[in-house]
Write a protein that holds these residues in place. Structure first.
Motif, PDB file in Angstrom:
ATOM      1  N   SER A 132       5.597  -0.284   0.887  1.00  0.00           N
ATOM      2  CA  SER A 132       5.262   0.737   1.892  1.00  0.00           C
ATOM      3  C   SER A 132       6.304   0.762   3.003  1.00  0.00           C
ATOM      4  N   LEU A 133       6.337   1.841   3.740  1.00  0.00           N
ATOM      5  CA  LEU A 133       7.253   1.928   4.883  1.00  0.00           C
ATOM      6  C   LEU A 133       6.862   0.932   5.957  1.00  0.00           C
ATOM      7  N   LYS A 134       5.571   0.644   6.027  1.00  0.00           N
ATOM      8  CA  LYS A 134       5.118  -0.360   7.008  1.00  0.00           C
ATOM      9  C   LYS A 134       5.714  -1.730   6.671  1.00  0.00           C
ATOM     10  N   SER A 135       5.601  -2.122   5.417  1.00  0.00           N
ATOM     11  CA  SER A 135       6.144  -3.430   5.023  1.00  0.00           C
ATOM     12  C   SER A 135       7.662  -3.444   5.163  1.00  0.00           C
ATOM     13  N   GLY A 194       0.769  -1.241   0.000  1.00  0.00           N
ATOM     14  CA  GLY A 194       0.000   0.000   0.000  1.00  0.00           C
ATOM     15  C   GLY A 194       0.798   1.286   0.000  1.00  0.00           C
ATOM     16  N   SER A 233       2.071   4.553  -2.546  1.00  0.00           N
ATOM     17  CA  SER A 233       1.668   5.186  -3.795  1.00  0.00           C
ATOM     18  C   SER A 233       2.525   4.610  -4.934  1.00  0.00           C
ATOM     19  N   ARG A 273       8.628   3.474  -1.541  1.00  0.00           N
ATOM     20  CA  ARG A 273       8.064   4.745  -2.028  1.00  0.00           C
ATOM     21  C   ARG A 273       7.564   5.587  -0.861  1.00  0.00           C
ATOM     22  N   SER A 314      -1.597  -6.634  -0.941  1.00  0.00           N
ATOM     23  CA  SER A 314      -1.983  -6.368   0.451  1.00  0.00           C
ATOM     24  C   SER A 314      -3.315  -5.617   0.496  1.00  0.00           C
TER      25      SER A 314
HETATM   26  C1  LIG Z   1      -3.810   6.949  -0.881  1.00  0.00           C
HETATM   27  C2  LIG Z   1      -2.754   6.404   0.020  1.00  0.00           C
HETATM   28  C3  LIG Z   1      -1.425   6.548  -0.323  1.00  0.00           C
HETATM   29  C4  LIG Z   1      -0.416   6.030   0.498  1.00  0.00           C
HETATM   30  N1  LIG Z   1       0.876   6.183   0.106  1.00  0.00           N
HETATM   31  C5  LIG Z   1       1.865   5.649   0.855  1.00  0.00           C
HETATM   32  C6  LIG Z   1       3.214   5.749   0.413  1.00  0.00           C
HETATM   33  O1  LIG Z   1       3.540   6.284  -0.647  1.00  0.00           O
HETATM   34  N2  LIG Z   1       4.173   5.158   1.184  1.00  0.00           N
HETATM   35  C7  LIG Z   1       3.874   4.502   2.347  1.00  0.00           C
HETATM   36  O2  LIG Z   1       4.791   3.984   2.970  1.00  0.00           O
HETATM   37  N3  LIG Z   1       2.602   4.404   2.788  1.00  0.00           N
HETATM   38  C8  LIG Z   1       1.584   4.952   2.080  1.00  0.00           C
HETATM   39  N4  LIG Z   1       0.280   4.857   2.498  1.00  0.00           N
HETATM   40  C9  LIG Z   1       0.010   4.215   3.802  1.00  0.00           C
HETATM   41  C10 LIG Z   1      -0.008   2.688   3.720  1.00  0.00           C
HETATM   42  O3  LIG Z   1      -0.978   2.271   2.762  1.00  0.00           O
HETATM   43  C11 LIG Z   1      -0.321   2.085   5.090  1.00  0.00           C
HETATM   44  O4  LIG Z   1       0.762   2.327   5.967  1.00  0.00           O
HETATM   45  C12 LIG Z   1      -0.632   0.609   5.030  1.00  0.00           C
HETATM   46  O5  LIG Z   1      -0.877   0.145   6.345  1.00  0.00           O
HETATM   47  C13 LIG Z   1       0.483  -0.201   4.402  1.00  0.00           C
HETATM   48  O6  LIG Z   1       0.214  -1.581   4.573  1.00  0.00           O
HETATM   49  P1  LIG Z   1       0.848  -2.713   3.644  1.00  0.00           P
HETATM   50  O7  LIG Z   1       2.312  -2.492   3.580  1.00  0.00           O
HETATM   51  O8  LIG Z   1       0.480  -3.986   4.334  1.00  0.00           O
HETATM   52  O9  LIG Z   1       0.181  -2.595   2.315  1.00  0.00           O
HETATM   53  C14 LIG Z   1      -0.747   5.350   1.695  1.00  0.00           C
HETATM   54  C15 LIG Z   1      -2.100   5.204   2.033  1.00  0.00           C
HETATM   55  C16 LIG Z   1      -3.084   5.718   1.211  1.00  0.00           C
HETATM   56  C17 LIG Z   1      -4.529   5.522   1.592  1.00  0.00           C
END
Ligand SMILES: Cc1cc2nc3c(=O)[nH]c(=O)nc-3n(C[C@H](O)[C@H](O)[C@H](O)COP(=O)(O)O)c2cc1C
Length: 178
Positions: free
Chosen positions: A79-82, A9, A11, A114, A35
């Motif tokens: 994502s930074l979370k992952s 998740g 961008s 990203r 995800s």
């Molecule tokens: C529209 C939108 C854009 C996002 N862009 C980013 C991004 O560029 N980088 C990032 O680390 N998290 C971004 N996030 C937050 C992550 O989606 C969020 O931390 C999520 O829990 C990631 O989980 P995952 O790694 O399991 O997909 C964004 C969220 C939304 C709704």
């Protein structure tokens, strides 16, 4: 090669969609996991995500085990979370677990991170993954190829990902070549 493409998740989901499109045109065995965070971002970005082969919590995927590791795992975008979960050994979903397996089995792990700017926490997490053998490949395309459209910038990054996997391609011009 057996490749797991994980779309998380951040961008820039278009990077993940495009990588899957390219890999599906090759002889490689490509599996996709998306995800729930990516599904949320897709609503905002209007990206049509590729069909997932595995749910993010499906540990029945072969790549969840070191007994059947993939040759490469790519988180694109990552994502930074992952990134944080992988850097700290949190294997709480298929994506993080497959990344953990790739690191411990010395398969290729590529994280197309990203976000901008980076906090020290992110930089430290990137350092940890790098020291463990993973490749941090930020979604920062170069402009020296004189891109004409957004697709050119996306393909710049896809080309670097394919290079890291050792896959031949001609999707983006190389510096110094005609
Ligand atoms: C529209 C939108 C854009 C996002 N862009 C980013 C991004 O560029 N980088 C990032 O680390 N998290 C971004 N996030 C937050 C992550 O989606 C969020 O931390 C999520 O829990 C990631 O989980 P995952 O790694 O399991 O997909 C964004 C969220 C939304 C709704």
């Amino acid at each position: 090669m057996r490749i797991l493409v994980a779309i998380t998740g951040a961008s820039g989901l278009e990077y993940g969609r495009r990588l899957v499109e390219i890999l599906k045109q090759t002889d490689n065995e490509v599996s996709v996991v998306v995800s729930s965070g990516a599904v949320e971002v897709a609503k905002a970005e209007g990206t049509k995500l590729p069909k997932a082969d595995y749910h993010e919590n499906d540990f029945s995927c072969p790549y969840a085990s070191g007994s059947n590791p993939p040759d490469a795992v790519v988180l694109i975008p990552c994502s930074l979370k992952s990134l944080g979960e992988i850097a700290n050994g949190v294997g709480n979903n298929l994506i993080n677990r497959a990344a953990e397996v790739a690191l411990k089995e010395r398969s290729k792990l590529i994280l197309v991170v990203r976000d901008t700017p980076y906090s020290l926490i992110t930089i430290k997490n990137m350092e940890k993954v790098t020291l463990a053998g993973g490749i941090i490949l930020p979604a920062t395309p170069g402009f020296y190829g004189k891109p004409k459209k957004v697709d050119d910038l996306i393909d710049f990054i896809i080309a670097r990902v394919l290079d890291q996997m050792g896959l031949k391609h001609q999707i983006s011009k190389r510096w110094g070549s005609k």
